[in-house]
Structure formats: C-alpha cells, structure tokens
Write an enzyme that holds these catalytic residues in place. Structure first.
Site, PDB file in Angstrom:
ATOM      1  N   SER A 245      48.434  40.299  41.052  1.00 48.63           N
ATOM      2  CA  SER A 245      48.582  38.976  41.703  1.00 48.63           C
ATOM      3  C   SER A 245      50.040  38.620  41.950  1.00 48.63           C
ATOM      4  CB  SER A 245      47.960  37.889  40.831  1.00 48.63           C
ATOM      5  OG  SER A 245      46.611  37.781  41.152  1.00 48.63           O
TER       6      SER A 245
ATOM      7  N   ASP B   6      47.637  29.827  47.541  1.00 46.80           N
ATOM      8  CA  ASP B   6      48.000  30.400  46.238  1.00 46.80           C
ATOM      9  C   ASP B   6      49.364  31.102  46.394  1.00 46.80           C
ATOM     10  OD1 ASP B   6      47.998  31.364  43.711  1.00 46.80           O
ATOM     11  OD2 ASP B   6      46.526  32.966  44.076  1.00 46.80           O
TER      12      ASP B   6
ATOM     13  N   HIS C 124      48.952  30.799  41.255  1.00 47.74           N
ATOM     14  CA  HIS C 124      48.090  30.807  40.047  1.00 47.74           C
ATOM     15  C   HIS C 124      48.731  31.586  38.902  1.00 47.74           C
ATOM     16  CE1 HIS C 124      46.329  34.776  41.436  1.00 47.74           C
ATOM     17  NE2 HIS C 124      46.328  34.969  40.124  1.00 47.74           N
TER      18      HIS C 124
HETATM   19  C1  4AZ Z   1      43.749  39.265  39.491  1.00 50.20           C
HETATM   20  O1  4AZ Z   1      43.054  38.813  38.559  1.00 50.20           O
HETATM   21  C2  4AZ Z   1      43.050  39.899  40.619  1.00 50.20           C
HETATM   22  N1  4AZ Z   1      40.465  42.764  43.670  1.00 50.20           N
HETATM   23  C3  4AZ Z   1      43.744  40.194  41.744  1.00 50.20           C
HETATM   24  C4  4AZ Z   1      43.126  40.780  42.803  1.00 50.20           C
HETATM   25  C5  4AZ Z   1      41.809  41.048  42.762  1.00 50.20           C
HETATM   26  C6  4AZ Z   1      41.092  40.738  41.676  1.00 50.20           C
HETATM   27  C7  4AZ Z   1      41.714  40.157  40.591  1.00 50.20           C
HETATM   28  C8  4AZ Z   1      41.177  41.674  43.973  1.00 50.20           C
HETATM   29  O2  4AZ Z   1      44.941  39.199  39.458  1.00 50.20           O
END
Ligand code: 4AZ
Length: 700
Positions: free
Chosen positions: A646, A549, A487
């Site tokens: 992420s 993902d 993503h």
């Molecule tokens: C993000 O938006 C994201 N708490 C990654 C992990 C989490 C929430 C958002 C988990 O990249």
C-alpha cells in the site's frame, strides 16, 4: 445771508471809507452819488478778493467820466497782479480808454479798482456802475506758473485743480510731481542689469531710489554703465539736482550726473548700494548698468583615474560646483557606500570643498549559490568585477535548469549579477524525474508473483518502515515530498487484518522513510533515512470507502539525488489518465505468495482494467470502486499487490517522453492475486491539483 451781507458792504457810502473791501463771489461798484454827478476830489478804492482758484470778471454797465489826455483828470484804474488798466472819458480815443462792452479780467483772485477825480466836475459826469463776479480758472489749460503744473495728468474743478499720475507712479507730497517707489530693490544674483525707472525714457521726478546688490562674502562686484547716461546737472555746482551715488563697503563713487557715463566701476566689494536722487524737474533719460561678480579662483580640477569632471572650465571661482563621476563600471567608495557622483564646491578661500576621491572598479562580490547547481567563472582567476561573467549550471544527471536559458550572468554597473532573461533572479535546479539511470535489462525473468526489481531501476520508491519492518510503500516526488496511501498513516493499521483505518493519524515519529533501499530488511550503503516533518492526507479521504486514499509526507530536508534516489514524474495533467489495457508497473516490499515477505523489492507488470468491469466485480462484494480509483491486474489472478505494498507506486512509461509517470498508489483489493479480483489504486491524476498546490512541484 452771505449775499445780503455783501450787498450791505457794497452800499456803504464812499465818503465813509475811502477803501472798501469786497469779498463776496459777486458784487456791485458805483461811483459816489451815482447816478448823480460824482463829487470832485474823490479817491475811492475797492479791494475785491475772491477765493483762490477763481479770478474776477469786472463789467461796466455804465461809464461816464470827464475825458482828459491820458486820463489825467478823472479815471478808474483797475489793477490785478501785473495787470493795469486805466479808463476815463465817454468814448475811447488815442489817449483815453473806456471799458465799453469788454469786461476786465483779473490775473489772480484779487483786483483793486481805484476811482479818482480832480477838483472839478463841471459837466456833471455821472460816473460809473460796475458788477464783478468770481469765475473759475482752468489751471490745466492756463498754467499761471509752469513750475506748478501737474507732472502727468491735470484735472480742473471749479475753484481749483488736482494732479494724478500714470500707473506705477505715485503722487509726491507736493501734489504735483509723480515719483516712483524705488527704495527696496535688492539683487542677490551673481549678475544682472539695473536701470533708472523707465530707462531710457525720462525718469520720474521727486524720487529717491535705493538699489542694493548683496552677494555672499567672497564675491567682488563690477558695474558696467551703459553709454547712454543722462542726469540733470549744473555747469558750476556738482550734481545739485539729480545725482547717482554708489557705496561699496567703505568706498564711495560719485555723485554722477550729466551725460558722461561712469563706465566700469570695480567696487571690490560683495555689497553695493546705488542711491539715485531726482528732483522735481527735468526730463533726462537716466542710467543703466550691468553688474557681474567674481569670486576667488579655485585650481583646475584634475579628473580622477577612470573618472570625469563636469563642467570643464578654464577657470573656476567661488561658488562654482563641479560634478565628478566615475566611468561606467567604477564607483566612488565613501564610508563603505558606493556613490555614483561626487560634487565639490569652490570655497571663498579659493580651495575646493573636498579632495578628489578615487574611482574604484565595481565588484559584484561572490555570486549567490544555486541550490543543486554550481558556478563557473569565465575568467581564470574567478573575477567578480564589473564586466566579469559567470555561468550557473545544475548538477548534471540528476538536475535540470528551469527555465532553460543561457545561464550567463554579468557583473553590471549596479553591482548585481544580471542575466538577460531573468535579471537578478536565479534559475532553479529541478530534479530530473522518471528517468532511472539504471535501466531494467530487456530480458527480465518473469516470475508468476512478480519479479525482483534491479537495484536503482525504481529509484523513486520509498519504504515506510516501523521497527525495521516495511509496512507501506511510497514514491518520491520533487526533492522533499513522498506520495503514499492515506490509510497507511491512520490508526489502526493492521496489515494482517486488512482493516479499514480510523480517522486518527499515526505518530509522526513512529515510522521512518527509507530511500535508496532495495533489500527488505537489510540496511544498504545507498540508502537515505528520513523522519517525517509533516503528514498531509487528502481532504476527501474516506477511511471506510478508501476514496482518495492518498497522502503526502513532507521530509525534513531535501534528499540527495543519486543513481538510487530519484523522483518519479507527476502526470502532466489530470486528463492524461490511463486507458484499459495500458501496462503499469507496481512495486513494493509487500507480501508474496503464501504470505512470505520478499527479500528484495519486487514488481509486477499488469494491465489497467476496465473501470466498469472492476466496479461490477466489487459491487457484488458490497464494495464501491469510485472514480478516483483505478483497477489493474489479470482476470486469472497471479500478479497483484498485496499487504505491505500500500502507498507504493503504480507507474507507467511514456514511450514518447521515455519517462516514467506516477499514475496510482496501491490502495486496496479483495485478497491478493486471486482470479476475477483486481488490485485497486488511488488515481493520482484525480489528486494532481491538490498535490501540486501543496508541493509546488514542476516536472522537468
Ligand atoms: C494491503 O492490505 C493490500 N491485492 C493492498 C493491495 C491489495 C490488497 C491488500 C490488492 O495493503
């Protein structure tokens, strides 16, 4: 018709012609006036002729002539060739002979019967009556003339005979003798044996044989006749019947005949003709000779230094060939090519076709370079010659050799560097994974929202940076691949809105990959910056549910391994999944408490959460936690990944192997660090096969 004509001839009155020619196959003869008394002074002749191949049998049915001493008055005289019989009287006495019951046989196909009487026939003797018939001569049994007899086989038929010959002989045009076809014998070998046909049995008659020995110019031929030599000869005339002549160039030898062997004949020529003539008689045993040839001698070949010569002879002559080979580890160099063996030939001039080349030691040349490795020569002066040895090694600390082997390579005869196990193949230097050179200190300050990652203790982390600001994390696997979240690479990606991504990929040039970085916004000396060569997202990635993902970024070149840049290990196999409660470390430059951006790379250490429990939590929120996802975090919240993390690594330490393995990539979650909420990660073991297929990475 013919008989009738014969009959007419027989009945001609003797007075009309004193000589009667009888030519039929049979006939009758009578004395004049038979059976009345024959006239006086009679002189009647019958010439009987039958076809050749027949003889005449004459039989007297009646014989009554005046008896007289030695048949001097009246008589019948029968002649044929040398044969002569005279008959007279009424019965045989010492001086007179009557044919009686015996028939008279001619010696050939003619017979003459002469009837003669004197001036008186007082007692009126009645004369004679005789019959003749042509009878067959069996020429095969009674050979009239020995010189006309068949040479091999004789076959009689009525009126004649014919001859035939044994296998491989042919009947001569005299229809009697058997000859052989022997005019086209050509010998081109350097030595051999030649004999008369059937030697030592009698040679065929009526034959003219020609034997040719044709060698290349430069040879001289020698003939050695065997002792048994036997050709029909004549005491006064030189070989008038059978003869053997030898022509060699301009020279001639012979003719030879008799029983004395010509012995050795040095022809001094490379071309010899042997002419053998046999007439139509004689039973002699013939001749035999062996021929050998010699060419001009060539000088003895001296083997080259580090080489050998085969065969070794005392003397070499025209056409002899010599192989020159170099000893093991040496080769001839001919026109830039390496040659194993060299062949030279003795020419008719008595010189060798070429000079003796020199043997050069084999040189394997500079060994191939090993990527991320180096070469150590066993010899001080880095020799690359036959027998030299080298070792390949991988740059220590960051690389390990695969396969692990005795990495000695030897320069072999075939000019290749060869290893006992791999042959000419090279090993590979794989980067050491999951073993940071800089260890976390055991006393780590525990911060509620995480802790600062000591520089270099997470050397696999990659920062995906756009305009100098990190937007996602990633993990280095192998030498040129980054694992991240799919993503992160799809539009729109707005970390503030936490929107799900579309199916449109971001521009490849719109972001950079930074390795060896610890600080969030400040450049560091240890960092390496790359563009992306290629983005490969998981084929099962679903932008609405965040299933699979996960994505791979291919770097344009191999990264340089160092203390701050090292890859993470991929899980050993897809079943080595984490268990609930297993501790994992998640690191990243993502948002912190109150949405602040950390100054440096941060990490949290959290447990894996029961999949069902996590599923239930999110089910209530209408979101699906699928089997390719792992949840981690604390029920009470606090330590959690957040926006900007992420794609970053979730790693676990394998205590036994003392290595870190990539277990997941940060994917999604509801908020950050809230209670009864968990972070959701893409399970790397579920995508392991796909990753390995693309990257071909092997852990070491
Ligand atoms: C993000 O938006 C994201 N708490 C990654 C992990 C989490 C929430 C958002 C988990 O990249």
């Amino acid at each position: 018709m013919r008989y009738f004509w014969l009959f007419v001839v027989c009945l001609l009155p003797p007075s009309a012609a004193n000589i009667t020619e009888l030519v039929g196959m049979f006939g009758q003869l009578q004395s004049p006036n038979y059976p009345e008394g024959y006239p006086s002074d009679a002189d009647v002749t019958w010439n009987i002729t039958v076809p050749t191949g027949y003889r005449i049998q004459l039989y007297f049915m009646h014989f009554d002539l005046e008896p007289s001493y030695l048949c001097e008055y009246d008589f019948v005289k029968v002649t044929s060739g040398d044969m002569l019989e005279t008959f007279c009287g009424r019965e045989s006495t010492d001086t007179e002979k009557i044919p009686g019951q015996d028939s008279v046989l001619s010696s050939d196909n003619t017979m003459t019967v002469l009837f003669k009487t004197d001036f008186s026939n007082e007692e009126r003797f009645t004369g004679f009556e005789a019959h003749y018939a042509a009878i067959d001569i069996d020429e095969c049994v009674e050979t009239l003339d020995e010189s006309l007899a068949c040479d091999h086989f004789c076959h009689n038929y009525i009126g004649g005979f014919y001859c035939s010959c044994r296998f491989s002989y042919i009947l001569h045009s005299d229809n009697r003798t058997c000859k052989v076809e022997c005019s086209d014998n050509v010998f081109t070998e350097r030595s051999g044996v030649v004999t008369s046909p059937d030697y030592p049995n009698p040679y065929p008659k009526s034959s003219d044989c020609l034997y040719r020995i044709e060698l290349e110019d430069g040879f001289v031929i020698t003939l050695d006749f065997a002792d048994l030599f036997d050709l029909e000869d004549h005491p006064d005339v030189l070989c008038p019947y059978d003869s053997l002549k030898i022509k060699a160039g301009m020279k001639e030898f012979g003719p030879f005949c008799g029983d004395e062997s010509p012995g050795r004949i040095m022809t001094n020529s490379s071309s010899v003709q042997v002419l053998f003539h046999a007439d139509d008689s004689g039973d002699n045993h013939g001749w035999k000779f062996a021929f050998t040839s010699l060419g001009n001698p060539c000088p003895v070949v001296q083997p080259p230094l580090n080489g050998k010569v085969e065969p070794i002879l005392e003397q070499y002559s025209f056409k002899d060939q010599v192989q020159i080979r170099c000893n093991t580890g040496f080769k001839f160099v001919k026109g830039g090519d390496e040659v194993e063996a060299y062949q030279i030939e003795c020419l008719k001039s008595g010189t060798w076709s070429s000079g003796i080349p020199t043997c050069k030691v084999i040189d394997c040349g500079t060994p191939r370079l090993l990527e991320d490795g180096f070469i150590t020569f066993h010899s001080k002066d880095n020799l690359t010659l036959f027998g030299s040895q080298i070792d390949y090694s991988c740059h220590a600390l960051f690389y390990q050799m695969e396969p692990e082997l005795n990495s000695t390579y030897t320069c072999m005869e075939n000019s290749f560097w060869v290893n006992d196990e791999l042959g000419t193949d090279l090993p590979t230097c794989h980067p050491v994974c999951g073993k940071p050179r800089i260890r976390r200190s055991s006393i780590q300050p525990k911060i509620a929202q995480g802790r600062v990652v000591p520089k270099g203790s997470s050397p696999w982390i990659a920062m995906l940076s756009r305009n100098g600001i990190p937007f996602c994390g990633g993990s280095l696997i192998g030498k040129e691949w980054i694992v991240t979240a799919a993503h992160c690479l799809h539009l729109p990606y707005d970390p503030d809105k936490s929107e799900l991504s579309s199916s449109v990929l971001i521009n490849i040039t719109s972001f950079k990959i930074i390795l060896g970085r610890q600080k969030t916004l400040r450049k560091e000396e240890t960092e390496q910056e790359y563009h992306t060569r290629n983005i490969i997202t998981h084929p099962n990635y679903n932008g609405s549910t965040f299933e699979y993902d996960i994505a791979l970024l291919e770097l344009p070149s191999k990264v340089k391994m160092m203390d701050y840049v090292m890859p993470i290990c991929l899980p050993e196999n897809s079943t080595s999944t984490l268990q609930t409660g297993d501790m994992v470390i998640v690191s990243g430059w993502g948002k912190q408490f109150l949405h602040s951006i950390p100054e440096t790379l941060m990490e949290i250490e959290i447990p894996v959460v029961d999949h069902k429990q996590c599923k239930n939590v999110y089910a209530q929120l209408g979101r699906q936690v699928t089997d390719d996802m792992i949840c981690a975090g604390l029920k009470q919240g606090g330590s959690d990944a957040c926006q900007g993390d992420s794609g970053g690594p979730m790693v676990a330490l394998d205590q036994k192997a003392n290595r870190w393995f990539l277990q997941g990539t940060v994917s999604w979650g509801d908020g950050c660090g809230e209670d009864n909420r968990y972070g959701v990660y893409s399970d790397v073991t579920k995508s392991l096969q796909w990753i390995e297929n693309i990257t071909k990475i092997k852990n070491v």
